[in-house]
Design a protein around this motif. Structure first.
Motif, PDB file in Angstrom:
ATOM      1  N   PRO A 215      -9.096   5.991 -24.569  1.00 57.37           N
ATOM      2  CA  PRO A 215     -10.177   5.257 -23.747  1.00 57.37           C
ATOM      3  C   PRO A 215     -10.865   4.068 -24.345  1.00 57.37           C
ATOM      4  N   VAL A 216     -11.031   2.930 -23.486  1.00 58.00           N
ATOM      5  CA  VAL A 216     -11.721   1.882 -24.114  1.00 58.00           C
ATOM      6  C   VAL A 216     -12.718   1.655 -23.001  1.00 58.00           C
ATOM      7  N   PRO A 217     -13.950   1.261 -23.578  1.00 58.71           N
ATOM      8  CA  PRO A 217     -15.281   1.008 -22.846  1.00 58.71           C
ATOM      9  C   PRO A 217     -15.007  -0.392 -22.198  1.00 58.71           C
ATOM     10  N   VAL A 218     -15.290  -0.664 -21.001  1.00 58.03           N
ATOM     11  CA  VAL A 218     -15.107  -1.988 -20.207  1.00 58.03           C
ATOM     12  C   VAL A 218     -16.331  -2.135 -19.407  1.00 58.03           C
ATOM     13  N   ARG A 219     -17.267  -3.173 -20.014  1.00 55.52           N
ATOM     14  CA  ARG A 219     -18.256  -3.448 -19.259  1.00 55.52           C
ATOM     15  C   ARG A 219     -18.166  -4.507 -18.280  1.00 55.52           C
ATOM     16  N   ALA A 220     -17.894  -4.151 -16.889  1.00 56.83           N
ATOM     17  CA  ALA A 220     -17.555  -5.247 -16.059  1.00 56.83           C
ATOM     18  C   ALA A 220     -18.397  -5.284 -14.845  1.00 56.83           C
ATOM     19  N   ARG A 221     -18.852  -6.280 -14.778  1.00 58.78           N
ATOM     20  CA  ARG A 221     -19.609  -6.670 -13.468  1.00 58.78           C
ATOM     21  C   ARG A 221     -18.961  -7.264 -12.167  1.00 58.78           C
ATOM     22  N   SER A 222     -17.929  -7.595 -12.505  1.00 56.36           N
ATOM     23  CA  SER A 222     -16.802  -8.205 -11.667  1.00 56.36           C
ATOM     24  C   SER A 222     -15.228  -7.684 -11.977  1.00 56.36           C
ATOM     25  N   LEU A 223     -14.649  -7.446 -10.771  1.00 56.15           N
ATOM     26  CA  LEU A 223     -13.296  -6.691 -11.157  1.00 56.15           C
ATOM     27  C   LEU A 223     -12.334  -7.721 -10.424  1.00 56.15           C
ATOM     28  N   CYS A 224     -11.268  -8.160 -10.913  1.00 56.36           N
ATOM     29  CA  CYS A 224     -10.241  -8.906 -10.412  1.00 56.36           C
ATOM     30  C   CYS A 224      -9.173  -8.309  -9.965  1.00 56.36           C
ATOM     31  N   LEU A 225      -8.711  -8.764  -8.597  1.00 56.09           N
ATOM     32  CA  LEU A 225      -7.722  -8.325  -7.917  1.00 56.09           C
ATOM     33  C   LEU A 225      -6.790  -9.438  -7.664  1.00 56.09           C
ATOM     34  N   HIS A 226      -5.666  -9.362  -8.497  1.00 61.80           N
ATOM     35  CA  HIS A 226      -4.559 -10.661  -8.360  1.00 61.80           C
ATOM     36  C   HIS A 226      -3.880 -10.669  -6.808  1.00 61.80           C
ATOM     37  N   GLY A 227      -4.168 -11.943  -6.359  1.00 58.43           N
ATOM     38  CA  GLY A 227      -3.498 -12.097  -5.047  1.00 58.43           C
ATOM     39  C   GLY A 227      -1.989 -12.459  -5.177  1.00 58.43           C
ATOM     40  N   ASP A 228      -1.373 -12.658  -6.323  1.00 57.35           N
ATOM     41  CA  ASP A 228      -0.161 -13.050  -6.154  1.00 57.35           C
ATOM     42  C   ASP A 228       0.913 -11.862  -6.552  1.00 57.35           C
ATOM     43  N   THR A 229       0.435 -10.734  -6.343  1.00 52.38           N
ATOM     44  CA  THR A 229       1.445  -9.592  -6.769  1.00 52.38           C
ATOM     45  C   THR A 229       1.863  -9.096  -5.334  1.00 52.38           C
ATOM     46  N   PRO A 230       2.893  -8.276  -5.432  1.00 56.17           N
ATOM     47  CA  PRO A 230       3.587  -7.976  -4.078  1.00 56.17           C
ATOM     48  C   PRO A 230       2.423  -6.810  -3.491  1.00 56.17           C
ATOM     49  N   GLY A 231       2.205  -6.745  -1.961  1.00 58.17           N
ATOM     50  CA  GLY A 231       1.333  -6.000  -1.487  1.00 58.17           C
ATOM     51  C   GLY A 231      -0.058  -6.112  -1.860  1.00 58.17           C
ATOM     52  N   ALA A 232      -0.432  -7.487  -2.172  1.00 63.25           N
ATOM     53  CA  ALA A 232      -1.664  -7.776  -2.717  1.00 63.25           C
ATOM     54  C   ALA A 232      -3.084  -7.340  -1.982  1.00 63.25           C
ATOM     55  N   VAL A 233      -2.727  -7.753  -0.451  1.00 60.11           N
ATOM     56  CA  VAL A 233      -3.688  -7.432   0.429  1.00 60.11           C
ATOM     57  C   VAL A 233      -4.130  -5.968   0.522  1.00 60.11           C
ATOM     58  N   SER A 234      -2.914  -5.176   0.795  1.00 59.30           N
ATOM     59  CA  SER A 234      -2.807  -3.923   1.156  1.00 59.30           C
ATOM     60  C   SER A 234      -3.597  -3.256  -0.219  1.00 59.30           C
ATOM     61  N   LEU A 235      -3.394  -3.560  -1.274  1.00 61.58           N
ATOM     62  CA  LEU A 235      -3.969  -2.663  -2.612  1.00 61.58           C
ATOM     63  C   LEU A 235      -5.287  -3.294  -2.642  1.00 61.58           C
ATOM     64  N   ALA A 236      -5.827  -4.391  -2.419  1.00 59.92           N
ATOM     65  CA  ALA A 236      -7.193  -4.947  -2.264  1.00 59.92           C
ATOM     66  C   ALA A 236      -7.858  -3.852  -1.357  1.00 59.92           C
ATOM     67  N   ARG A 237      -7.427  -3.722  -0.158  1.00 63.46           N
ATOM     68  CA  ARG A 237      -8.192  -2.946   0.758  1.00 63.46           C
ATOM     69  C   ARG A 237      -8.236  -1.544   0.161  1.00 63.46           C
ATOM     70  N   ARG A 238      -7.211  -0.839  -0.332  1.00 63.06           N
ATOM     71  CA  ARG A 238      -7.256   0.263  -0.870  1.00 63.06           C
ATOM     72  C   ARG A 238      -8.386   0.364  -2.102  1.00 63.06           C
ATOM     73  N   VAL A 239      -8.447  -0.494  -3.026  1.00 60.98           N
ATOM     74  CA  VAL A 239      -9.330  -0.670  -3.980  1.00 60.98           C
ATOM     75  C   VAL A 239     -10.874  -0.574  -3.315  1.00 60.98           C
ATOM     76  N   ARG A 240     -11.077  -1.275  -2.401  1.00 63.10           N
ATOM     77  CA  ARG A 240     -12.315  -1.657  -1.653  1.00 63.10           C
ATOM     78  C   ARG A 240     -12.902  -0.131  -1.149  1.00 63.10           C
ATOM     79  N   ARG A 241     -11.950   0.211  -0.287  1.00 71.45           N
ATOM     80  CA  ARG A 241     -12.222   1.533   0.153  1.00 71.45           C
ATOM     81  C   ARG A 241     -12.415   2.543  -0.701  1.00 71.45           C
TER      82      ARG A 241
END
Length: 254
Positions: A215-241
């Protein structure tokens, strides 16, 4: 440290002319911050204008995704650019995007390096200082988005610029909290369930599992979702939901 809310950012406008890599319109219905390519690794004037207009219509924050001058290599090839030249090119990119952001009734709200430059300024103090100088040269004291503990953030803080910590749910991490280089096997995670689970873990608990299993501590105020991967939109929606289901507010950091 964890937050009750988190920002979702994605790299957008990564096309050129008739060629488009990302589904900008659909991703802008999910993310809260848009890292817009400024013409050096991708993007052109028409694309920048279009993405800024779409982002402004959806109240998505506009960020300048600055890069080495490398259209052929998509900004992912390491380059040795003199500090003065790099600072001028960073300011140039920010200024170009600001024109279109203002035309859309918005503004450039932050700066994020792309690709090889992003990785370089994690450890290279000279190049990190040049990026900061470029931000200052643009005339705005813009927040800088990057990895926690990077030289970029160290130099930005010395210059009095706000810093925003970022994490990647779909990238493998080393035990010291750095990203596994893209050229190595397993550097990019493609299993949707894994990406979603890591997103929630980072947002709620500030922890991610490194490639070695630690386990690694990650202090993140923003989370990057890559838009150039297959199924990017569907994955982004799943993450947000799933983030919202877990009680995490999804909102811009600025």
């Amino acid at each position: 440290m964890t937050w009750a809310s988190i920002d979702l950012n994605a790299d957008l406008g990564e096309g050129f002319g008739h060629w488009r890599l990302t589904d900008d319109e659909q991703l802008l219905s999910v993310v809260t911050s848009a890292n817009v390519a400024c013409g050096f690794h991708a993007g052109d004037a028409v694309t920048m204008r279009r993405v800024c207009r779409l982002a402004a219509e959806r109240s998505v924050r506009i960020g300048a995704q600055v890069s080495y001058r490398d259209l052929a290599g998509f900004g992912r090839r390491s380059m040795d650019v003199p500090a003065e030249e790099l600072a001028a090119e960073i300011a140039y990119q920010i200024g170009a995007l600001e024109i279109f952001a203002r035309a859309a009734g918005s503004r450039v709200s932050y700066v994020k390096p792309h690709g090889a430059l992003y990785n370089r300024v994690v450890h290279d103090e000279e190049q990190a200082a040049a990026v900061v100088d470029g931000v200052l040269l643009s005339g705005e004291r813009l927040p800088v988005l990057g990895l926690p503990g990077s030289k970029l953030h160290t130099m930005a803080e010395k210059a009095g610029l706000p810093t925003i910590t970022e994490a990647f749910a779909d990238r493998a991490y080393t035990a010291d909290g750095r990203l596994v280089p893209r050229g190595q096997d397993g550097a990019v995670l493609t299993d949707p369930a894994t990406v979603v689970e890591r997103s929630v873990s980072m947002a709620r608990f500030g922890v991610i599992t490194a490639r070695c299993g630690r386990p690694v501590p990650v202090r993140a105020r923003s989370l990057c979702l890559h838009g150039d991967t297959p199924g990017a939109v569907s994955l982004a929606r799943r993450v947000r939901r799933q983030l919202e289901t877990a009680g995490v507010r999804v909102e811009p950091f600025v």
